[in-house]
Design a protein around this motif. Structure first.
Motif, PDB file in Angstrom:
ATOM      1  N   ASP A  45       0.859  -1.188   0.000  1.00  0.00           N
ATOM      2  CA  ASP A  45       0.000   0.000   0.000  1.00  0.00           C
ATOM      3  C   ASP A  45       0.897   1.240   0.000  1.00  0.00           C
ATOM      4  O   ASP A  45       1.554   1.535   1.000  1.00  0.00           O
ATOM      5  CB  ASP A  45      -0.891   0.001   1.237  1.00  0.00           C
ATOM      6  N   PRO A  46       0.929   1.993  -1.107  1.00  0.00           N
ATOM      7  CA  PRO A  46       1.819   3.145  -1.195  1.00  0.00           C
ATOM      8  C   PRO A  46       1.290   4.412  -0.519  1.00  0.00           C
ATOM      9  O   PRO A  46       1.983   5.419  -0.476  1.00  0.00           O
ATOM     10  CB  PRO A  46       1.939   3.366  -2.702  1.00  0.00           C
ATOM     11  N   VAL A  47       0.098   4.346   0.044  1.00  0.00           N
ATOM     12  CA  VAL A  47      -0.529   5.540   0.610  1.00  0.00           C
ATOM     13  C   VAL A  47       0.079   5.887   1.966  1.00  0.00           C
ATOM     14  O   VAL A  47       0.135   5.062   2.875  1.00  0.00           O
ATOM     15  CB  VAL A  47      -2.059   5.347   0.745  1.00  0.00           C
ATOM     16  N   LEU A  48       0.527   7.107   2.094  1.00  0.00           N
ATOM     17  CA  LEU A  48       1.052   7.622   3.356  1.00  0.00           C
ATOM     18  C   LEU A  48      -0.133   7.950   4.261  1.00  0.00           C
ATOM     19  O   LEU A  48      -1.003   8.738   3.899  1.00  0.00           O
ATOM     20  CB  LEU A  48       1.882   8.887   3.085  1.00  0.00           C
ATOM     21  N   THR A  49      -0.190   7.333   5.437  1.00  0.00           N
ATOM     22  CA  THR A  49      -1.306   7.560   6.349  1.00  0.00           C
ATOM     23  C   THR A  49      -1.137   8.881   7.102  1.00  0.00           C
ATOM     24  O   THR A  49      -0.036   9.441   7.157  1.00  0.00           O
ATOM     25  CB  THR A  49      -1.418   6.424   7.379  1.00  0.00           C
ATOM     26  N   ALA A  50      -2.216   9.352   7.704  1.00  0.00           N
ATOM     27  CA  ALA A  50      -2.154  10.594   8.480  1.00  0.00           C
ATOM     28  C   ALA A  50      -1.148  10.490   9.632  1.00  0.00           C
ATOM     29  O   ALA A  50      -0.332  11.412   9.821  1.00  0.00           O
ATOM     30  CB  ALA A  50      -3.544  10.966   8.994  1.00  0.00           C
ATOM     31  N   PRO A  51      -1.153   9.403  10.429  1.00  0.00           N
ATOM     32  CA  PRO A  51      -0.148   9.300  11.497  1.00  0.00           C
ATOM     33  C   PRO A  51       1.289   9.271  10.971  1.00  0.00           C
ATOM     34  O   PRO A  51       2.187   9.864  11.579  1.00  0.00           O
ATOM     35  CB  PRO A  51      -0.500   7.982  12.195  1.00  0.00           C
ATOM     36  N   GLU A  52       1.506   8.606   9.838  1.00  0.00           N
ATOM     37  CA  GLU A  52       2.851   8.591   9.243  1.00  0.00           C
ATOM     38  C   GLU A  52       3.280  10.005   8.860  1.00  0.00           C
ATOM     39  O   GLU A  52       4.417  10.407   9.097  1.00  0.00           O
ATOM     40  CB  GLU A  52       2.875   7.722   7.987  1.00  0.00           C
ATOM     41  N   ARG A  53       2.367  10.752   8.248  1.00  0.00           N
ATOM     42  CA  ARG A  53       2.689  12.115   7.824  1.00  0.00           C
ATOM     43  C   ARG A  53       2.969  13.028   9.010  1.00  0.00           C
ATOM     44  O   ARG A  53       3.890  13.827   8.987  1.00  0.00           O
ATOM     45  CB  ARG A  53       1.548  12.691   6.959  1.00  0.00           C
ATOM     46  N   ARG A  54       2.167  12.887  10.062  1.00  0.00           N
ATOM     47  CA  ARG A  54       2.371  13.724  11.253  1.00  0.00           C
ATOM     48  C   ARG A  54       3.744  13.477  11.877  1.00  0.00           C
ATOM     49  O   ARG A  54       4.380  14.396  12.378  1.00  0.00           O
ATOM     50  CB  ARG A  54       1.280  13.471  12.280  1.00  0.00           C
ATOM     51  N   ALA A  55       4.199  12.232  11.836  1.00  0.00           N
ATOM     52  CA  ALA A  55       5.470  11.872  12.471  1.00  0.00           C
ATOM     53  C   ALA A  55       6.645  11.886  11.502  1.00  0.00           C
ATOM     54  O   ALA A  55       7.780  11.629  11.901  1.00  0.00           O
ATOM     55  CB  ALA A  55       5.339  10.486  13.108  1.00  0.00           C
ATOM     56  N   TYR A  56       6.400  12.204  10.245  1.00  0.00           N
ATOM     57  CA  TYR A  56       7.412  12.065   9.189  1.00  0.00           C
ATOM     58  C   TYR A  56       8.707  12.821   9.476  1.00  0.00           C
ATOM     59  O   TYR A  56       9.786  12.273   9.344  1.00  0.00           O
ATOM     60  CB  TYR A  56       6.828  12.524   7.847  1.00  0.00           C
ATOM     61  N   THR A  58       9.875  14.000  12.341  1.00  0.00           N
ATOM     62  CA  THR A  58      10.162  14.028  13.771  1.00  0.00           C
ATOM     63  C   THR A  58      11.305  13.061  14.083  1.00  0.00           C
ATOM     64  O   THR A  58      11.747  12.301  13.224  1.00  0.00           O
ATOM     65  CB  THR A  58       8.926  13.612  14.597  1.00  0.00           C
ATOM     66  N   ALA A  59      11.733  13.080  15.321  1.00  0.00           N
ATOM     67  CA  ALA A  59      12.797  12.161  15.760  1.00  0.00           C
ATOM     68  C   ALA A  59      12.301  10.726  15.858  1.00  0.00           C
ATOM     69  O   ALA A  59      13.099   9.793  15.893  1.00  0.00           O
ATOM     70  CB  ALA A  59      13.346  12.620  17.108  1.00  0.00           C
ATOM     71  N   THR A  60      10.986  10.549  15.895  1.00  0.00           N
ATOM     72  CA  THR A  60      10.409   9.198  16.005  1.00  0.00           C
ATOM     73  C   THR A  60       9.368   8.972  14.909  1.00  0.00           C
ATOM     74  O   THR A  60       8.171   8.956  15.176  1.00  0.00           O
ATOM     75  CB  THR A  60       9.758   8.987  17.389  1.00  0.00           C
ATOM     76  N   PRO A  61       9.819   8.789  13.668  1.00  0.00           N
ATOM     77  CA  PRO A  61       8.869   8.566  12.571  1.00  0.00           C
ATOM     78  C   PRO A  61       8.126   7.253  12.732  1.00  0.00           C
ATOM     79  O   PRO A  61       8.635   6.310  13.344  1.00  0.00           O
ATOM     80  CB  PRO A  61       9.762   8.554  11.337  1.00  0.00           C
ATOM     81  N   ASP A  62       6.932   7.200  12.181  1.00  0.00           N
ATOM     82  CA  ASP A  62       6.111   5.987  12.230  1.00  0.00           C
ATOM     83  C   ASP A  62       6.434   5.126  11.015  1.00  0.00           C
ATOM     84  O   ASP A  62       5.958   5.390   9.914  1.00  0.00           O
ATOM     85  CB  ASP A  62       4.623   6.362  12.246  1.00  0.00           C
TER      86      ASP A  62
END
Length: 108
Positions: A45-56, A58-62
């Protein structure tokens, strides 16, 4: 050598598939260990999720959604990408896989 071969085409009988098959066969004949990753067959699934984008940025990416792909990339000693050029670039499934895998994988 452990080689990750990433295939990004929805058709298993395409010209890109024939190239992939030739690459995989030649690598194996030469004694290399091949990890074949067919993005469409594996249902990536190539779709970037909202939580992934929020943490993208940051020091702790999802990386939860791409954890297995990051592990395969880290385990590889060489990388081969098999894909068609569509509209002057790679297919979106591959572009988004690479963007999500490379961004915080500490490989580059």
């Amino acid at each position: 050598m452990r080689v990750l071969v990433v295939y990004a085409h929805p058709l298993s009988d395409s010209f890109a598939a024939a190239l992939r098959d030739a690459v995989v066969a030649r690598l194996r004949e030469s004694g290399h260990e091949v990890d074949h990753c067919d993005l469409y067959a594996e249902g990536f699934d190539p779709v970037l999720t909202a939580p992934e984008r929020r943490a993208y940025n940051t020091a702790t990416p999802d990386l939860t959604a791409v954890k297995a792909h990051v592990a395969r990339l880290r385990a590889a000693e060489a990388l081969v990408l098999c894909f068609p050029t569509w509209w002057y670039g790679m297919p979106a499934i591959l572009k988004n896989r690479d963007g999500r895998n490379w961004a915080h994988s500490k490989i580059h």
